[in-house]
Design a protein around this motif. Structure first.
Motif, mmCIF file in Angstrom:
data_model
loop_
_atom_site.group_PDB
_atom_site.id
_atom_site.type_symbol
_atom_site.label_atom_id
_atom_site.label_comp_id
_atom_site.label_asym_id
_atom_site.label_seq_id
_atom_site.Cartn_x
_atom_site.Cartn_y
_atom_site.Cartn_z
ATOM 1 N N MET A 268 54.403 39.194 52.053
ATOM 2 C CA MET A 268 54.227 38.461 50.799
ATOM 3 C C MET A 268 52.769 38.550 50.360
ATOM 4 O O MET A 268 52.081 37.535 50.199
ATOM 5 N N PRO A 269 52.247 39.784 50.187
ATOM 6 C CA PRO A 269 50.829 39.920 49.823
ATOM 7 C C PRO A 269 50.586 39.486 48.387
ATOM 8 O O PRO A 269 51.513 39.375 47.568
ATOM 9 N N GLY A 270 49.310 39.276 48.060
ATOM 10 C CA GLY A 270 48.928 38.951 46.700
ATOM 11 C C GLY A 270 48.959 40.184 45.811
ATOM 12 O O GLY A 270 49.275 41.290 46.236
ATOM 13 N N ARG A 271 48.574 39.980 44.563
ATOM 14 C CA ARG A 271 48.696 41.041 43.563
ATOM 15 C C ARG A 271 47.829 42.255 43.873
ATOM 16 O O ARG A 271 48.233 43.396 43.630
ATOM 17 N N LYS A 272 46.621 42.049 44.395
ATOM 18 C CA LYS A 272 45.730 43.185 44.642
ATOM 19 C C LYS A 272 46.339 44.176 45.625
ATOM 20 O O LYS A 272 46.308 45.389 45.395
ATOM 21 N N LEU A 273 46.878 43.670 46.707
ATOM 22 C CA LEU A 273 47.444 44.551 47.715
ATOM 23 C C LEU A 273 48.724 45.212 47.207
ATOM 24 O O LEU A 273 48.967 46.396 47.459
ATOM 25 N N ARG A 274 49.525 44.469 46.450
ATOM 26 C CA ARG A 274 50.740 45.068 45.887
ATOM 27 C C ARG A 274 50.369 46.187 44.898
ATOM 28 O O ARG A 274 50.976 47.250 44.896
ATOM 29 N N LEU A 411 49.446 25.662 46.725
ATOM 30 C CA LEU A 411 49.043 24.314 47.111
ATOM 31 C C LEU A 411 48.274 24.324 48.427
ATOM 32 O O LEU A 411 47.183 23.742 48.544
ATOM 33 N N LEU A 412 48.834 24.988 49.442
ATOM 34 C CA LEU A 412 48.217 25.001 50.770
ATOM 35 C C LEU A 412 46.885 25.720 50.795
ATOM 36 O O LEU A 412 45.984 25.371 51.568
ATOM 37 N N THR A 413 46.752 26.759 49.972
ATOM 38 C CA THR A 413 45.508 27.542 49.969
ATOM 39 C C THR A 413 44.562 27.106 48.857
ATOM 40 O O THR A 413 43.571 27.788 48.577
ATOM 41 N N VAL A 414 44.868 25.980 48.223
ATOM 42 C CA VAL A 414 44.024 25.410 47.156
ATOM 43 C C VAL A 414 43.758 26.470 46.088
ATOM 44 O O VAL A 414 42.612 26.710 45.679
ATOM 45 N N GLY A 415 44.815 27.143 45.677
ATOM 46 C CA GLY A 415 44.707 28.131 44.626
ATOM 47 C C GLY A 415 44.226 29.500 45.073
ATOM 48 O O GLY A 415 44.071 30.404 44.245
ATOM 49 N N GLY A 416 44.009 29.691 46.374
ATOM 50 C CA GLY A 416 43.492 30.979 46.841
ATOM 51 C C GLY A 416 44.499 32.091 46.811
ATOM 52 O O GLY A 416 44.141 33.273 46.713
ATOM 53 N N TYR A 417 45.791 31.779 46.892
ATOM 54 C CA TYR A 417 46.836 32.806 46.895
ATOM 55 C C TYR A 417 47.112 33.224 45.463
ATOM 56 O O TYR A 417 47.315 32.403 44.579
ATOM 57 N N ASP A 418 47.136 34.536 45.233
ATOM 58 C CA ASP A 418 47.382 35.026 43.874
ATOM 59 C C ASP A 418 48.765 35.645 43.762
ATOM 60 O O ASP A 418 49.041 36.378 42.842
#
Length: 418
Positions: A268-274, A411-418
């Motif tokens: 479940m990577p973020g947008r950059k890795l995808r 929520l858990l990453t305080v907005g860090g997950y994109d």
């Protein structure tokens, strides 16, 4: 050149120019040994602990209460009995409060628990790393917890867990020890102590240049003389190296010209890795993903939501169901690879403490590449036509699961997950 090709070329140049390395360094002169099972890994680890004369350090997410873990614990106790300084870090959620903890205390083994509660002074963060270092001579890093290969939360697996670890001997061992010592002090002090100036101080541009030179030699068929085999220990934390492991992946995938092989249980990577994977496939790279299943139901429904854009770009995807896929590994162009504890999801890439080893031009990459290809061949391939023809109810459930996961991770990453 078409507009799409120009955009891909521009993306590649941006990858070349960015400082994707964080505070880690590549070193040469390291011996590397790859393990693909817990049995072989534990045997080697125990042998090194039994030969230790000064220091043994071990950090793990899971230290189980089973025969495999008891054998490792017995080796730690033997080392302490002969005067070796033994320190162990376990995670407060990954490892239960075990009777052996009292045995360790009585024997003089120092033990610290990272974030003992679900939400502690480090927030929701866990230490998910699997590390060991012995006498500043040998170090271990990978995805293998101290647990029986066949055990999955009390259920007997049909085949050994699919997982990997490496034994290291050489200059990189010092970087593993530095990471452990920082974690040890952090647990006591409640924050990340500032590392020594020369502890993990990498020149990211030099690392990128080394990889580019190696790739050019590989394309000419001269892989083994492209440069000296090198190793980097890459640890992520929430202070200095927040994106270190993700950036290592981005650098390698951005430079890929022939092949990207990636296996991960929680994809479940973020947008950059995808986007990096999509752009690689669109420029003709053979991109293959082996994805684990059947551990967390929400991921089994959510992960397929990401397949559409990947399949349309030409990425090949296969779901591994023979046993539990726990390995977090990748090989790029047969000359770059990584083995470690980091899943490609929000928790590992943005929140948890993780550790990977990056190998460049090491012989063990052939063995790792063969293992990923074999897993891909033995997995259920995702056919694009069948995927697009899924019932609307299944597609809707996948969308709901993905959006729910994404909201929770935000929520858990305080907005860090994109």
């Amino acid at each position: 050149m078409s507009g799409g090709q120009r955009r891909l070329a521009h993306f590649g140049q941006k990858l070349l120019g960015r400082r994707y390395g964080s505070r880690y360094r590549f070193t040469t002169g390291n011996d590397v040994r790859l393990f693909s099972s817990g049995d072989a890994y534990f045997a080697a680890l125990i042998a090194r602990i039994d030969a230790a004369s000064r220091i043994v350090t071990l950090e793990t997410y899971i230290f189980a209460d089973d025969a495999a873990a008891h054998a490792v614990s017995a080796a730690l106790l033997r080392a302490a009995a002969r005067g070796v300084h033994v320190r162990v870090i376990t995670d407060g959620i990954g490892t239960a409060r075990l009777p052996i903890f009292d045995e360790w205390l009585a024997a003089g083994i120092e033990h610290r628990i990272y974030n003992p509660h679900l939400f502690g002074r480090f927030g929701f963060s866990r230490t998910h790393r699997k590390l060991a270092a012995i006498d500043d001579t040998y170090a271990y890093c990978g995805g293998i917890n101290i647990v029986d290969d066949y055990d999955q939360n009390g259920v007997r697996l049909p085949h050994p867990r699919w997982d990997f670890a490496v034994e290291l001997c050489g200059p990189v061992v010092a970087d593993v020890r530095v990471a452990f010592d920082l974690q040890w002090r952090r647990i006591r002090l409640g924050h990340r102590p500032k590392p020594a100036p020369d502890a993990q101080n990498a020149n990211a541009e030099a690392v990128t240049d080394q990889f580019v030179r190696a790739r050019r030699r590989v394309r000419s068929g001269d892989m083994r003389t492209a440069g000296d085999p090198s190793v980097a220990f890459v640890a992520r934390d929430n202070i200095v190296n927040r994106r270190a492991i993700e950036k290592a992946y981005l650098t390698a995938i951005g430079q890929a010209r022939g092949e990207v092989l990636l296996a991960n249980p929680y994809f479940m990577p973020g947008r950059k890795l995808r986007r990096a994977l999509i752009f690689a496939a669109q420029r003709g790279v053979d991109v293959r993903l082996v994805i684990g299943r059947k551990e967390f139901p929400i991921l089994d429904y959510a992960v397929p939501f990401l397949y559409r854009s990947l399949l349309r770009a030409g990425v090949k995807i296969a779901e591994y169901e023979r046993t539990m896929l726990h390995g977090k590994v990748a090989v790029v162009d047969s000359n770059w690879g990584t083995v470690g504890s980091s899943n490609l999801d929000a928790l590992s890439l943005v929140l948890n403490n993780e550790a990977n080893v990056v190998l460049v031009l090491h012989r063990e990459l052939d063995q790792l590449r063969g293992a990923i290809l074999a897993a891909f061949a033995g997995s259920r391939a995702i056919d694009a036509a069948h995927y697009e023809a899924r019932p609307l109810s299944e597609q809707f459930l996948s969308w709901i699961a993905y959006q729910s996961y994404r909201a929770l991770m935000k929520l858990l990453t305080v907005g860090g997950y994109d």
